[in-house]
Design an enzyme around this catalytic site. Structure first.
Site, PDB file in Angstrom:
ATOM      1  N   GLU A 131       0.840  -1.210   0.000  1.00  0.00           N
ATOM      2  CA  GLU A 131       0.000   0.000   0.000  1.00  0.00           C
ATOM      3  C   GLU A 131       0.871   1.255   0.000  1.00  0.00           C
ATOM      4  OE1 GLU A 131      -2.897  -0.285  -0.877  1.00  0.00           O
ATOM      5  OE2 GLU A 131      -3.315  -2.368  -0.390  1.00  0.00           O
ATOM      6  N   CYS A 141       2.846  -5.005 -10.097  1.00  0.00           N
ATOM      7  CA  CYS A 141       4.066  -5.505 -10.725  1.00  0.00           C
ATOM      8  C   CYS A 141       3.861  -6.959 -11.142  1.00  0.00           C
ATOM      9  CB  CYS A 141       5.214  -5.393  -9.721  1.00  0.00           C
ATOM     10  SG  CYS A 141       6.795  -5.942 -10.366  1.00  0.00           S
ATOM     11  N   CYS A 146       7.620  -9.656  -6.007  1.00  0.00           N
ATOM     12  CA  CYS A 146       7.702  -8.233  -5.633  1.00  0.00           C
ATOM     13  C   CYS A 146       6.545  -7.872  -4.712  1.00  0.00           C
ATOM     14  CB  CYS A 146       7.665  -7.383  -6.892  1.00  0.00           C
ATOM     15  SG  CYS A 146       7.599  -5.600  -6.576  1.00  0.00           S
ATOM     16  N   CYS A 165      10.860  -5.177  -5.987  1.00  0.00           N
ATOM     17  CA  CYS A 165      11.819  -5.715  -6.949  1.00  0.00           C
ATOM     18  C   CYS A 165      12.725  -4.577  -7.433  1.00  0.00           C
ATOM     19  CB  CYS A 165      11.084  -6.365  -8.123  1.00  0.00           C
ATOM     20  SG  CYS A 165      10.318  -5.172  -9.239  1.00  0.00           S
TER      21      CYS A 165
HETATM   22 ZN   LIG Z   1      -2.372  -2.998  -5.010  1.00  0.00          ZN
HETATM   23 ZN   LIG Z   2       8.097  -4.865  -8.755  1.00  0.00          ZN
END
Ligand SMILES: [Zn+2]
Ligand SMILES: [Zn+2]
Length: 175
Positions: A131, A141, A146, A165
């Site tokens: 968040e 992502c 990640c 990441c």
């Molecule tokens: Zn989200």
């Molecule tokens: Zn990422």
């Protein structure tokens, strides 16, 4: 000095917050404090859903911002929802400054399993990083490890790391 501020929403296990604060400070390289004030979530409870409206809580967090707020993260144990979804683990304002996470559905007990403090701590940290990533303008992502990978179930959260990441990190920490 800018601070990452954690705002307890409702009754909260102080130990969980005290462990979350330094872990977030490590990830974002930002001093992290737990605010002494507390937001009562009662107004955001909706009888027909038996849940708390996440966006209403996010809105009510705004007055808790101060000039030294870098980001403000609300942390709660109540069950959150937005009208189009059954539930949410959290919600954030894209580009900041406020985000919100709930431990409610991160607890093993919610799924009928024995409680596990370490699992809860890890999941809460990952969702908090997620968040906060949104408040830093990060979108979802495709790297499943990640912290910015989308997760609609705890099994997905458990596959993630609590870190961004390389690509997401570069967007946040560049310059
Ligand atoms: Zn989200
Ligand atoms: Zn990422």
């Amino acid at each position: 000095m800018k601070l990452l501020q954690l705002l307890p929403i409702g009754n909260f296990d102080g130990g969980l917050l005290m462990e979350l604060a330094p872990a977030l400070a490590d990830v974002f390289h930002m001093p992290t404090v737990i605010l002494g004030r507390r937001l009562d979530p009662g107004f955001a409870f909706h009888q027909e859903r038996q849940q708390y409206h996440s966006s209403e809580l996010l809105h009510a967090m705004q007055p808790y911002l101060s000039p030294d707020s870098w980001r403000l993260l609300g942390v709660t144990t109540v069950d959150l929802y937005i009208p189009i979804l059954t539930f949410v683990f959290g919600e954030a304002q894209m580009g900041g400054p406020c985000g919100l996470v709930s431990a409610h559905r991160l607890r093993q007990e919610f799924y009928g399993l024995p409680g596990d403090g370490e699992v809860l701590r890890q999941r809460l940290l990952k969702e908090a990083v997620h968040e906060l990533g949104h408040t830093l303008d990060l979108t979802h992502c495709s790297d499943y490890q990640c912290a910015m990978a989308p997760s609609h179930a705890v099994e997905w959260i458990d596959l993630k790391e609590s870190l961004l990441c390389e690509a997401c990190g570069a967007r946040v920490f560049a310059g």
